[in-house]
Design an enzyme around this catalytic site. Structure first.
Site, PDB file in Angstrom:
ATOM      1  N   HIS A 159     -80.425  36.401 150.837  1.00 17.18           N
ATOM      2  CA  HIS A 159     -80.470  35.342 149.827  1.00 17.18           C
ATOM      3  C   HIS A 159     -81.905  35.114 149.353  1.00 17.18           C
ATOM      4  CE1 HIS A 159     -76.443  34.376 151.428  1.00 17.18           C
ATOM      5  NE2 HIS A 159     -76.225  33.833 150.248  1.00 17.18           N
ATOM      6  N   LYS A 199     -83.529  29.383 150.085  1.00 15.46           N
ATOM      7  CA  LYS A 199     -82.383  28.981 150.926  1.00 15.46           C
ATOM      8  C   LYS A 199     -82.884  28.448 152.263  1.00 15.46           C
ATOM      9  CE  LYS A 199     -77.795  30.484 152.416  1.00 15.46           C
ATOM     10  NZ  LYS A 199     -77.170  29.277 151.840  1.00 15.46           N
TER      11      LYS A 199
END
Length: 269
Positions: A158, A162
């Site tokens: 990600h 995040k």
């Protein structure tokens, strides 16, 4: 338009919040009736369209959920665990469909959603996309078919913003693999490897998290045995896949009985 379900978006200023707002505005099946931000945020008290850089929408950003929920039929919530629990309590009071895409929730926090689900529809999923939910089903079926000669590893990637790891989707895939094996994920998850860890324990389900750049979301489920590997993969290139799934869940829940549901229910899987 007034007969269409009214949707409230929490965390309106975030990347996911803004994507959800645009998705609802572009839909001919729902209408945007509210946007929520935390107290003290610069958007509070201002027109949502203007703070997003466009024309006025007639929707004022508020830090009062009850005000936003008053004219709504559903709330879509991709925020933080403690905020989600408070939204769940208030959404249940208002009998709204509560779609939860919040990740990083601990087991005890998830359990606290139970009382709210006695009074309202809650749809919670680690990932709202059709592709990921199909991947979840496939993961369970493959895990059922293969014995512990195949090590299971879940690798996720990600963007660097995040804040939780493993991702909610990775944990959802891990749960599916554990269910396929007939074990509890809590008993077999290996989420922390650093230093001299020793050999891999047979039957464990491993997790690896990558963070970098603007990666939207990539998930691999690897079944590795001597001489062969099976890899199931999903790559998301646009957050709109999550937003469309969340809106689908909000609309699906309109005629359902109170209770806890997931995207498998929404998609009929």
């Amino acid at each position: 338009m007034e007969d269409l379900p009214g949707i409230v978006i929490t965390g309106a200023s975030g990347r996911m919040g803004q994507m959800l707002i645009r998705t609802v505005l572009d839909s001919d099946k729902a209408r945007l009736v509210g946007a929520i931000e935390r107290s003290g945020h610069a958007w509070v008290g201002r027109d949502l369209g203007e703070v997003m850089g466009g024309a006025a929408l007639g929707v004022t950003v508020t830090d009062d959920p009850l005000e936003a929920f008053a004219t709504a039929q559903a709330v879509i919530d991709f925020t933080a665990p403690e905020a989600t629990l408070e939204f769940a309590r208030l959404a249940a009071q208002a009998r709204l469909v509560h779609v939860i895409g919040t990740t990083g929730m601990a087991d005890d926090q998830i359990a606290k959603l139970g009382p709210a689900a006695n009074h309202a529809v809650i749809v919670r999923a680690g990932n709202m996309s059709l592709g990921v939910n199909l991947l979840t089903r496939l993961t369970r079926k493959v895990a059922e078919a293969l014995d512990e000669d195949f090590d299971i590893e879940i690798i996720e990637a990600h963007h660097h913003h995040k804040v939780d790891a493993p991702s909610g989707t990775a944990l959802m895939l891990g749960e599916a693999a554990a269910e396929g094996r007939g074990v509890a994920l809590a008993d077999v998850a290996d989420r922390a490897r650093d230093g001299i860890t020793g050999a891999r324990k047979r039957g464990d389900i491993g997790f690896a998290a990558i963070r970098g750049g603007d990666i939207v979301g990539e998930h691999d489920v690897m079944f590795a045995a001597p001489g062969e590997r099976i890899i199931l993969r999903h790559i998301a290139t646009d957050r709109s896949v999550f937003a469309r799934g969340a809106l689908k869940a909000a609309l699906w829940g309109q005629d359902k009985k109170p209770g806890e549901y997931d995207m498998m229910d929404v998609l009929g899987l």
